[in-house]
Design a protein around this motif. Structure first.
Motif, PDB file in Angstrom:
ATOM      1  N   ASN A 220    -118.718  29.778  29.772  1.00 42.54           N
ATOM      2  CA  ASN A 220    -117.736  28.818  29.285  1.00 42.54           C
ATOM      3  C   ASN A 220    -118.384  27.947  28.218  1.00 42.54           C
ATOM      4  O   ASN A 220    -119.571  27.640  28.312  1.00 42.54           O
ATOM      5  CB  ASN A 220    -117.207  27.956  30.437  1.00 42.54           C
ATOM      6  CG  ASN A 220    -116.118  26.990  30.000  1.00 42.54           C
ATOM      7  OD1 ASN A 220    -116.375  25.840  29.691  1.00 42.54           O
ATOM      8  ND2 ASN A 220    -114.882  27.474  29.949  1.00 42.54           N
TER       9      ASN A 220
ATOM     10  N   TYR B  54    -109.855  19.641  27.790  1.00 45.58           N
ATOM     11  CA  TYR B  54    -111.187  19.921  27.251  1.00 45.58           C
ATOM     12  C   TYR B  54    -111.762  18.689  26.571  1.00 45.58           C
ATOM     13  O   TYR B  54    -112.961  18.387  26.699  1.00 45.58           O
ATOM     14  CB  TYR B  54    -111.132  21.103  26.267  1.00 45.58           C
ATOM     15  CG  TYR B  54    -111.428  22.422  26.943  1.00 45.58           C
ATOM     16  CD1 TYR B  54    -112.662  23.042  26.809  1.00 45.58           C
ATOM     17  CD2 TYR B  54    -110.480  23.018  27.760  1.00 45.58           C
ATOM     18  CE1 TYR B  54    -112.938  24.233  27.455  1.00 45.58           C
ATOM     19  CE2 TYR B  54    -110.741  24.217  28.408  1.00 45.58           C
ATOM     20  CZ  TYR B  54    -111.973  24.817  28.254  1.00 45.58           C
ATOM     21  OH  TYR B  54    -112.257  25.983  28.901  1.00 45.58           O
TER      22      TYR B  54
ATOM     23  N   ALA C 180    -112.336  24.525  33.361  1.00 47.42           N
ATOM     24  CA  ALA C 180    -112.988  23.531  32.503  1.00 47.42           C
ATOM     25  C   ALA C 180    -111.960  22.575  31.922  1.00 47.42           C
ATOM     26  O   ALA C 180    -112.214  21.373  31.782  1.00 47.42           O
ATOM     27  CB  ALA C 180    -113.764  24.227  31.386  1.00 47.42           C
ATOM     28  N   GLY C 181    -110.766  23.088  31.596  1.00 48.84           N
ATOM     29  CA  GLY C 181    -109.708  22.227  31.084  1.00 48.84           C
ATOM     30  C   GLY C 181    -109.206  21.244  32.124  1.00 48.84           C
ATOM     31  O   GLY C 181    -108.711  20.172  31.787  1.00 48.84           O
TER      32      GLY C 181
ATOM     33  N   LEU D 268    -116.749  19.200  20.377  1.00 49.22           N
ATOM     34  CA  LEU D 268    -115.820  20.304  20.221  1.00 49.22           C
ATOM     35  C   LEU D 268    -115.191  20.328  18.827  1.00 49.22           C
ATOM     36  O   LEU D 268    -114.915  19.276  18.248  1.00 49.22           O
ATOM     37  CB  LEU D 268    -114.686  20.198  21.247  1.00 49.22           C
ATOM     38  CG  LEU D 268    -115.041  20.417  22.712  1.00 49.22           C
ATOM     39  CD1 LEU D 268    -113.803  20.239  23.588  1.00 49.22           C
ATOM     40  CD2 LEU D 268    -115.644  21.796  22.918  1.00 49.22           C
TER      41      LEU D 268
ATOM     42  N   PHE E 152    -113.416  31.630  25.941  1.00 49.05           N
ATOM     43  CA  PHE E 152    -112.298  30.679  25.949  1.00 49.05           C
ATOM     44  C   PHE E 152    -111.014  31.465  25.755  1.00 49.05           C
ATOM     45  O   PHE E 152    -110.792  32.073  24.712  1.00 49.05           O
ATOM     46  CB  PHE E 152    -112.473  29.643  24.829  1.00 49.05           C
ATOM     47  CG  PHE E 152    -111.365  28.630  24.759  1.00 49.05           C
ATOM     48  CD1 PHE E 152    -111.325  27.569  25.651  1.00 49.05           C
ATOM     49  CD2 PHE E 152    -110.366  28.735  23.799  1.00 49.05           C
ATOM     50  CE1 PHE E 152    -110.296  26.629  25.593  1.00 49.05           C
ATOM     51  CE2 PHE E 152    -109.346  27.796  23.731  1.00 49.05           C
ATOM     52  CZ  PHE E 152    -109.314  26.739  24.631  1.00 49.05           C
TER      53      PHE E 152
ATOM     54  N   CYS F  95    -118.829  24.158  30.203  1.00 48.54           N
ATOM     55  CA  CYS F  95    -119.109  24.015  31.628  1.00 48.54           C
ATOM     56  C   CYS F  95    -120.263  24.941  32.015  1.00 48.54           C
ATOM     57  O   CYS F  95    -120.089  26.168  32.035  1.00 48.54           O
ATOM     58  CB  CYS F  95    -117.860  24.368  32.438  1.00 48.54           C
ATOM     59  SG  CYS F  95    -117.985  23.970  34.190  1.00 48.54           S
TER      60      CYS F  95
ATOM     61  N   THR G 158    -111.505  29.289  31.840  1.00 49.95           N
ATOM     62  CA  THR G 158    -111.006  28.433  30.758  1.00 49.95           C
ATOM     63  C   THR G 158    -110.174  27.293  31.325  1.00 49.95           C
ATOM     64  O   THR G 158    -110.318  26.131  30.927  1.00 49.95           O
ATOM     65  CB  THR G 158    -110.164  29.259  29.769  1.00 49.95           C
ATOM     66  OG1 THR G 158    -110.998  30.250  29.148  1.00 49.95           O
ATOM     67  CG2 THR G 158    -109.539  28.382  28.694  1.00 49.95           C
TER      68      THR G 158
ATOM     69  N   ASN H  76    -112.840  16.313  29.272  1.00 51.51           N
ATOM     70  CA  ASN H  76    -113.908  16.777  30.157  1.00 51.51           C
ATOM     71  C   ASN H  76    -115.170  15.935  29.985  1.00 51.51           C
ATOM     72  O   ASN H  76    -115.568  15.601  28.865  1.00 51.51           O
ATOM     73  CB  ASN H  76    -114.216  18.249  29.881  1.00 51.51           C
ATOM     74  CG  ASN H  76    -115.139  18.865  30.910  1.00 51.51           C
ATOM     75  OD1 ASN H  76    -116.324  18.543  30.988  1.00 51.51           O
ATOM     76  ND2 ASN H  76    -114.603  19.756  31.710  1.00 51.51           N
TER      77      ASN H  76
ATOM     78  N   LEU I 228    -113.556  26.282  19.811  1.00 48.92           N
ATOM     79  CA  LEU I 228    -112.612  26.886  20.748  1.00 48.92           C
ATOM     80  C   LEU I 228    -111.583  27.752  20.017  1.00 48.92           C
ATOM     81  O   LEU I 228    -110.397  27.429  19.926  1.00 48.92           O
ATOM     82  CB  LEU I 228    -111.910  25.796  21.561  1.00 48.92           C
ATOM     83  CG  LEU I 228    -112.815  24.843  22.348  1.00 48.92           C
ATOM     84  CD1 LEU I 228    -111.981  23.935  23.229  1.00 48.92           C
ATOM     85  CD2 LEU I 228    -113.836  25.607  23.184  1.00 48.92           C
TER      86      LEU I 228
ATOM     87  N   LEU J 171    -106.016  21.768  25.932  1.00 54.29           N
ATOM     88  CA  LEU J 171    -106.954  21.213  24.953  1.00 54.29           C
ATOM     89  C   LEU J 171    -107.224  19.734  25.230  1.00 54.29           C
ATOM     90  O   LEU J 171    -108.360  19.265  25.056  1.00 54.29           O
ATOM     91  CB  LEU J 171    -106.407  21.405  23.537  1.00 54.29           C
ATOM     92  CG  LEU J 171    -106.247  22.865  23.086  1.00 54.29           C
ATOM     93  CD1 LEU J 171    -105.652  22.932  21.683  1.00 54.29           C
ATOM     94  CD2 LEU J 171    -107.575  23.613  23.145  1.00 54.29           C
TER      95      LEU J 171
END
Length: 549
Positions: A473, A227, A454-455, A127, A540, A476, A451, A230, A204, A224
């Motif tokens: 996403n 994320y 996934a976070g 990311l 996002f 994801c 969003t 994740n 992002l 964040l």
């Protein structure tokens, strides 16, 4: 194929499975009707006469109230019905669950990326994250520098089409020749990937980080942090200006509080502390490249299905959503829960009217109370702005049969299956409980919801749609599930799985749910690439709950 459906024995709103002409004689479950007007597919007609104020029932729950008399066989729509639901409170009864048969999957695994902390990932991304919108320009520079050079860039058919038009124009082609030019169907990669075990570098971009409340900055940093944590993420590069509300220290604080054992590389660059923008960007690009090379050393290996944290989402819903696609992924969710995985249901405005049944499924009274509290606080906030949950259905929803939020919600909740509710979480809280359903507080807005999911930690997403939506996403993998076969045939570039055979009577909800679980496993193993991933649908959108200051 049957022409009508009564979803629940208590329902007095009957669903048309195909277009039905006025005067059509129908019978079902020992009852007979003659339609007083045309009933389009996905819409509902009255099973008996309604007086003003009478309650309309569908899915066995209250979904509306008659605003004028409705004759038997007449269309139920916004001209004669408004949203209404039953009252609810905390947990009122015990819940017993009979898990589905999981013998076909008990020894199955998926090939994923094991992490030192937490579940295994279904993908492996890096990311690049701005802490504030002021860094979006530098984010764009990094995207431009890394995407194509590392082999993640793609040439869209639209770009090639535009170039073909330019070439024709430059060669002196006539207007008729240019109008005859056709669009190629597929997107194509520009080069081979440099790092075979890195699925992509994702950027992002957002419009937050400053100018809002401190609470918004904290919520952004918490999102964040999720994320970064994740399981589909190998590491992250952070771009900070330096003076914004969303400080680096705030991000680090949220990560320390929520994910104290996290062991992932986190590269942080603050522009106001750098020699120059050029110097900061050179360091960020060089360091990111070196860490990508290290992350590329990890390969997929067999992982238990209990590692799957699967979001169930809907968008562009229609009158078939709660009959085909949503119940089918609800069965997939039940299978996964029985296998020790973690299905997650969100979009709280679309749980309006089924609060009591969900409360009763909670494993503790405290969880039920938390759910009730979140629902009431959310609706109160909406009402304070002059709106409410009743305003949730979009014009497209209404046009295709979801005429009240009660109808939409009762069908949307089917995505959550029937397993016990083992956790209730507010926005950006980490998902930790497996073996049952988690309720996750998000808006009904598709992208704000995905969003957030996934976070929270979801590493797989099932997304149902009846009208078609291009949502995806960044990290994801998102499988698009159509509620009807017409959509699957019209939008094959968006749809991964068609549950239309449920409507036609060719397959059962359970059969479709089992097939979907097999597709989930193939996707989690990197053997199947969802259409949203192929198309680069990296949506996002953080939820801004406060005001701008």
């Amino acid at each position: 194929m049957a022409s009508i459906l009564q979803v629940h024995p208590a329902d007095d709103a009957i669903v048309a499975l195909s277009d039905l002409a006025a005067g059509t004689a129908l019978s079902l479950n020992g009852r007979s009707w003659t339609l007083r007007e045309k009933i389009p597919a996905k819409q509902k007609f009255a099973a008996h006469d309604f007086a003003v104020g009478d309650i309309v029932t569908m899915y066995g729950v209250t979904v509306g109230k008659a605003t004028q008399p409705i004759a038997t066989g007449a269309l139920i729509h916004t001209h004669n019905v408004v949203h209404a639901t039953s009252a609810f409170s905390g947990k009122q009864s015990d819940y017993t669950w009979t898990p589905p048969d999981i013998s076909k999957w008990q020894t199955r695994t998926f090939n994923g990326f094991k992490r030192s902390v937490g579940p295994a990932g279904t993908a492996n991304y890096w990311l690049v994250i701005p802490l504030v919108f002021c860094e979006n320009r530098n984010l764009a520079f990094m995207r431009e520098a890394l995407t194509r050079s590392l082999g993640y860039g793609k040439t869209s058919p639209y770009e090639r089409f535009a170039q073909r038009l330019v070439d024709l124009h430059r060669s002196g082609a006539s207007r008729d020749q240019i109008e005859a030019a056709t669009l190629e169907a597929e997107t194509s990669a520009t080069a081979a990937r440099v790092f075979k075990n890195i699925d992509g570098v994702k950027f992002l971009e957002h419009g937050l980080g400053c100018g809002g409340t401190r609470q918004d900055a904290q919520a952004l940093c918490r999102l964040l942090a999720g994320y970064i944590h994740n399981s589909n993420v190998a590491g992250a590069t952070i771009l900070s200006l330096g003076c914004q509300h969303a400080q680096v220290s705030l991000l680090e604080s949220e990560m320390a509080a929520l994910y104290p054992k996290l062991e992932k590389p986190l590269l942080i660059y603050e522009q106001q502390k750098s020699k120059s923008e050029r110097d900061m960007m050179a360091n960020a690009i060089r360091d990111t490249f070196l860490h990508l090379a290290t992350a590329n050393e990890q390969t997929r290996e067999p992982c238990s299905l209990s590692n799957l944290i699967m979001a169930v989402e809907c968008g562009g819903s229609d009158g078939f959503s709660g009959i085909s696609a949503n119940p089918a992924i609800g069965h997939t969710a039940d299978l996964l829960a029985a296998l020790g995985g973690a299905p997650v249901l969100s979009e709280f405005p679309e749980l309006c009217g089924v609060e009591q049944s969900l409360s009763d499924r909670c494993v503790t009274a405290a969880l039920a109370d938390k759910f009730v509290g979140l629902m009431r606080a959310y609706e109160a906030t909406a009402q304070a702005c002059g709106s409410g949950f009743d305003a949730n259905p979009s014009p497209g929803n209404i046009r295709d049969g979801l005429v009240t939020d009660g109808i939409k919600s009762a069908g949307a909740a089917k995505k959550g299956g029937t397993s016990p509710i083992v956790d209730v979480l507010d926005y950006a809280e980490p998902i930790r409980q497996h073996g049952g359903l988690t309720l996750y507080c998000t808006p009904g807005n598709d992208v704000e919801s995905t969003t957030a999911l996934a976070g929270g930690g979801c590493n797989m997403m099932l997304f149902t749609t009846g009208l078609g939506t291009p949502t995806g996403n960044p990290i994801c993998p998102t499988l698009k599930i159509s509620t009807n076969s017409d959509l699957a045939h019209r939008m094959p570039d968006l749809i991964d799985f068609d549950t239309g055979p449920i409507i036609s009577g060719q397959k059962t909800v359970e059969q479709m749910g089992e097939e979907m679980l097999n597709l989930v496993i193939a996707t989690a193993s990197g053997e199947y690439t969802p259409k949203a991933v192929s198309l680069g649908q990296d949506d996002f959108l953080p939820w801004k709950r406060g005001v701008s200051l």
